[in-house]
Structures are given as C-alpha cells and as structure tokens.
Design an enzyme around this catalytic site. Structure first.
Site, PDB file in Angstrom:
ATOM      1  N   SER A 130       0.856  -1.177   0.000  1.00  0.00           N
ATOM      2  CA  SER A 130       0.000   0.000   0.000  1.00  0.00           C
ATOM      3  C   SER A 130       0.891   1.226   0.000  1.00  0.00           C
ATOM      4  O   SER A 130       2.063   1.155   0.405  1.00  0.00           O
ATOM      5  CB  SER A 130      -0.887   0.011   1.255  1.00  0.00           C
ATOM      6  OG  SER A 130      -1.518   1.259   1.432  1.00  0.00           O
ATOM      7  N   TYR A 143      -1.687  -1.053  10.339  1.00  0.00           N
ATOM      8  CA  TYR A 143      -1.739  -1.261   8.885  1.00  0.00           C
ATOM      9  C   TYR A 143      -0.462  -0.751   8.232  1.00  0.00           C
ATOM     10  O   TYR A 143       0.152  -1.452   7.409  1.00  0.00           O
ATOM     11  CB  TYR A 143      -2.957  -0.533   8.326  1.00  0.00           C
ATOM     12  CG  TYR A 143      -3.180  -0.720   6.847  1.00  0.00           C
ATOM     13  CD1 TYR A 143      -3.718  -1.902   6.352  1.00  0.00           C
ATOM     14  CD2 TYR A 143      -2.874   0.295   5.941  1.00  0.00           C
ATOM     15  CE1 TYR A 143      -3.951  -2.069   4.992  1.00  0.00           C
ATOM     16  CE2 TYR A 143      -3.101   0.133   4.585  1.00  0.00           C
ATOM     17  CZ  TYR A 143      -3.630  -1.047   4.115  1.00  0.00           C
ATOM     18  OH  TYR A 143      -3.852  -1.206   2.775  1.00  0.00           O
TER      19      TYR A 143
END
Length: 251
Positions: A130, A143
């Site tokens: 990401s 995350y």
C-alpha cells in the site's frame, strides 16, 4: 497452462487480478475467507476457502496446487484495514490481527510457493502492499507497519529466490475505488471529525492526478510484472496510485 494463485481473490483487487490473469490465459486459483464471494466467482476458477494467515489452511491449498502440477505466479494479496485510532488507543489484539493477515499472510504464501517455483526454476511473486507502506500514516499504525514490513519481506525474497529464476515485486495501491475504501473513509471521518466526502476529496487531492485508482489498474500491473516483458524486474516497489503526494488529507 500457466497457473496463478491469488489470496483474498473473491472481491476487490484480488478478483480484478483473477480477471486479468484469466484474460492473459492463466488457470486461476483463488483463496478467501468469504465463502459467498468464492461462490460468485467464474465457474472455471479453482477456489479454496482459506485464511491466508492460517498455516494449516495454506498447507492444504498448496498441497492441492502441488498435486495439480505446480505454481507459476503467486499474488499475495490478503489484507485487512485494521483499526483507525491513535496509537495509544490501539488494542494489542487489534494490532496483532491486522499484522497477522497483512504480513504473516504474505509470508506463509511465499513460504509454500518458493519450493514449487524453485523446482520449476522460474516464477513470479507479487505482493500487495500500500502507499501506507511508503509514508507514515496517522491513525493507522498497525496497517502502515505491516505494509512497510511486506516491502522488506519481498525485497528479501527477491534476493533469496533470484538465483532460482524467481522474481518478487511489490505493488503499492493508493486509494482504490470500491467497498473496502468506503469503510476506511467512514472510520477516518469519524476519527478526524470530518465528513466522508471531505476525507474522500482529501485523498483524491493528495494525488497529482487528482483521483482514486480502479482495482483493474492494480491487476494490470500484477499481470505485467508476471509477464516476460518484466523478466528482469525484481525487488521493486511500484506504486499504482496516481502519484500520492500526501496520504493524510488533514496534513
């Protein structure tokens, strides 16, 4: 026929990857925890209900792949968004759950794919990270940490497996249109005292191209990275994000 395994392939980016590889002539194998999503996939795809972070589940999937004749491409795509909270408010259990799927899921897939690809003397591993793995990401500590970690994992895989003809690369999606980002937008809006649309516009304006990306954009990159056209591309971190300049709309 070349064979691809996509973890978390029942929806979103994973399903788009399956569609891209199917169009490129691959036999598509998909794992997911979502049984209903698996049932909705094309009938010629081979599906397994499996938790990417469960070693027992992944051993069973790879036993089936081995019996089928091996693996050409692995897309380690499983991930969860995790909590949206200040670091002091993140429960350890929530941290562990997020890191388990995002990092351990990629590790287990690579662990069991590597011997098959070594035996074949070729292969491509594509790991979904990401842009949160390239920037600090306020209120998303678990995350972001996991997505940074999978980059280190993949670069190490490229070094270990390259002598065996195996390539490993990372794709870093930015904000991707779809149901998953909607949950993120709502949680961030609540955490920051903003509306959903304000957060959405902040993400979009944080890219030089001024827009979110589509799941098919990520899939196209995965297919390219696994093709002969990318035969010497390995150990790379490639963002497909419209050029993210600022991942936090409030900064």
């Amino acid at each position: 026929m070349a064979r691809v395994l996509i973890t978390a392939g029942a929806s979103g980016i994973g399903r788009a990857m399956g569609e891209g590889f199917a169009a490129a002539g691959y036999e598509v194998w998909v794992t997911d925890v979502n049984a209903a999503g698996l049932d909705d996939l094309p009938s010629d795809w081979i599906t397994h209900r499996a938790n990417a972070a469960s070693e027992e589940d992944m051993q069973a999937v790879f036993a089936a792949i081995t019996a089928a004749g091996g693996l050409d491409v692995l897309c380690a795509n499983a991930g969860v968004a995790g909590p949206t909270a200040k670091v002091e408010d993140v429960a350890l259990a929530d941290w562990q759950a997020c890191v388990s799927v995002n990092l351990e899921g990629a590790f287990l897939a690579a662990k069991y794919a590597a011997p098959l690809m070594k035996a074949a003397g070729t292969g491509s591993i594509v790991v979904t990270s990401s842009t949160a793995g390239q920037f600090g990401y306020p209120n998303r500590a678990p995350y972001s940490a996991a997505k940074w970690a999978v980059i280190g994992l993949t670069k190490t895989l490229a070094m270990e497996l390259g002598p065996h003809g195996i390539r490993a690369n990372v794709i870093c999606p930015g904000a991707v249109e779809g149901p998953r980002i909607e949950g993120v937008l709502e949680r961030e809006a609540a955490a920051k005292g903003m509306t959903r649309d304000e957060v959405y516009d902040g993400y979009a304006s944080g890219t030089s191209m001024g827009r979110f990306v589509e799941a098919s954009d990520i899939a196209n990159m995965a297919v390219f990275l696994s093709s002969d056209a990318a035969r010497l591309v390995s150990g790379q971190v490639i963002a497909v994000d419209g050029h993210t300049e600022n991942p936090d709309p409030k900064v």
